[in-house]
Design a protein around this motif. Structure first.
Motif, PDB file in Angstrom:
ATOM      1  N   MET A 159       0.824  -1.200   0.000  1.00  0.00           N
ATOM      2  CA  MET A 159       0.000   0.000   0.000  1.00  0.00           C
ATOM      3  C   MET A 159       0.864   1.259   0.000  1.00  0.00           C
ATOM      4  N   LEU A 160       1.922   1.263   0.810  1.00  0.00           N
ATOM      5  CA  LEU A 160       2.824   2.411   0.837  1.00  0.00           C
ATOM      6  C   LEU A 160       3.500   2.617  -0.513  1.00  0.00           C
TER       7      LEU A 160
ATOM      8  N   SER B  55       3.067   5.890  -2.966  1.00  0.00           N
ATOM      9  CA  SER B  55       4.219   6.671  -3.420  1.00  0.00           C
ATOM     10  C   SER B  55       4.229   6.834  -4.943  1.00  0.00           C
ATOM     11  N   LEU B  56       3.536   5.948  -5.653  1.00  0.00           N
ATOM     12  CA  LEU B  56       3.435   6.042  -7.112  1.00  0.00           C
ATOM     13  C   LEU B  56       2.196   6.813  -7.553  1.00  0.00           C
ATOM     14  N   GLY B  57       1.447   7.352  -6.579  1.00  0.00           N
ATOM     15  CA  GLY B  57       0.254   8.125  -6.919  1.00  0.00           C
ATOM     16  C   GLY B  57      -1.004   7.298  -7.080  1.00  0.00           C
ATOM     17  N   LEU B  58      -0.951   6.041  -6.667  1.00  0.00           N
ATOM     18  CA  LEU B  58      -2.121   5.175  -6.767  1.00  0.00           C
ATOM     19  C   LEU B  58      -2.940   5.249  -5.485  1.00  0.00           C
ATOM     20  N   GLY B  59      -4.237   5.102  -5.616  1.00  0.00           N
ATOM     21  CA  GLY B  59      -5.081   4.954  -4.449  1.00  0.00           C
ATOM     22  C   GLY B  59      -5.095   3.487  -4.055  1.00  0.00           C
TER      23      GLY B  59
ATOM     24  N   ARG C 200      -5.909 -19.726   1.113  1.00  0.00           N
ATOM     25  CA  ARG C 200      -6.386 -19.230   2.399  1.00  0.00           C
ATOM     26  C   ARG C 200      -6.274 -17.710   2.487  1.00  0.00           C
ATOM     27  N   GLU C 201      -6.304 -17.058   1.345  1.00  0.00           N
ATOM     28  CA  GLU C 201      -6.210 -15.605   1.354  1.00  0.00           C
ATOM     29  C   GLU C 201      -7.367 -15.012   2.124  1.00  0.00           C
ATOM     30  N   GLY C 202      -7.073 -14.069   2.961  1.00  0.00           N
ATOM     31  CA  GLY C 202      -8.113 -13.417   3.720  1.00  0.00           C
ATOM     32  C   GLY C 202      -8.050 -11.913   3.542  1.00  0.00           C
ATOM     33  N   LEU C 203      -7.114 -11.447   2.729  1.00  0.00           N
ATOM     34  CA  LEU C 203      -6.909 -10.020   2.583  1.00  0.00           C
ATOM     35  C   LEU C 203      -6.517  -9.708   1.146  1.00  0.00           C
ATOM     36  N   PHE C 204      -7.204  -8.768   0.560  1.00  0.00           N
ATOM     37  CA  PHE C 204      -6.875  -8.314  -0.780  1.00  0.00           C
ATOM     38  C   PHE C 204      -6.541  -6.835  -0.698  1.00  0.00           C
ATOM     39  N   VAL C 205      -5.632  -6.388  -1.514  1.00  0.00           N
ATOM     40  CA  VAL C 205      -5.324  -4.962  -1.633  1.00  0.00           C
ATOM     41  C   VAL C 205      -5.597  -4.582  -3.078  1.00  0.00           C
ATOM     42  N   ILE C 206      -6.425  -3.560  -3.256  1.00  0.00           N
ATOM     43  CA  ILE C 206      -6.713  -3.106  -4.615  1.00  0.00           C
ATOM     44  C   ILE C 206      -6.022  -1.772  -4.847  1.00  0.00           C
ATOM     45  N   PHE C 207      -5.614  -1.541  -6.077  1.00  0.00           N
ATOM     46  CA  PHE C 207      -4.895  -0.334  -6.468  1.00  0.00           C
ATOM     47  C   PHE C 207      -5.615   0.313  -7.638  1.00  0.00           C
ATOM     48  N   GLY C 208      -5.546   1.612  -7.707  1.00  0.00           N
ATOM     49  CA  GLY C 208      -6.134   2.310  -8.846  1.00  0.00           C
ATOM     50  C   GLY C 208      -5.816   3.788  -8.796  1.00  0.00           C
ATOM     51  N   TYR C 209      -6.004   4.448  -9.923  1.00  0.00           N
ATOM     52  CA  TYR C 209      -5.801   5.891  -9.961  1.00  0.00           C
ATOM     53  C   TYR C 209      -7.060   6.563  -9.424  1.00  0.00           C
TER      54      TYR C 209
END
Length: 76
Positions: A7-8, A12-16, A47-56
């Motif tokens: 996420m950090l 830093s690349l300007g993504l939400g 067994r994934e329990g967490l997703f991180v999504i990225f976008g402008y």
């Protein structure tokens, strides 16, 4: 911890970024879940329990919200 670093890096690349938890049951059963797993390369026994999504971000703000933090009282 790895999700936080991702996420950090995205910020830093300007993504939400947005962290989504509790996804595991939703991707395990049903035809749509199977298609989603296949499209994203997720193993059926995952067994994934967490997703991180990225976008402008769609909107850009000139100024953030001004916040005040409450005082902290320590109890011993």
């Amino acid at each position: 911890m790895a999700a936080t670093y991702a996420m950090l890096a995205g910020e830093s690349l300007g993504l939400g970024t947005c962290m989504l938890g509790g996804i595991h049951p939703l991707i395990q059963q049903g035809r749509k879940a199977k298609a989603f797993r296949e499209a994203h390369g997720i193993r059926s026994a995952s067994r994934e329990g967490l997703f991180v999504i990225f976008g402008y971000p769609r909107l850009r703000y000139h100024q953030g919200i001004q916040r005040t933090f409450a005082s902290i009282d320590w109890a011993r």
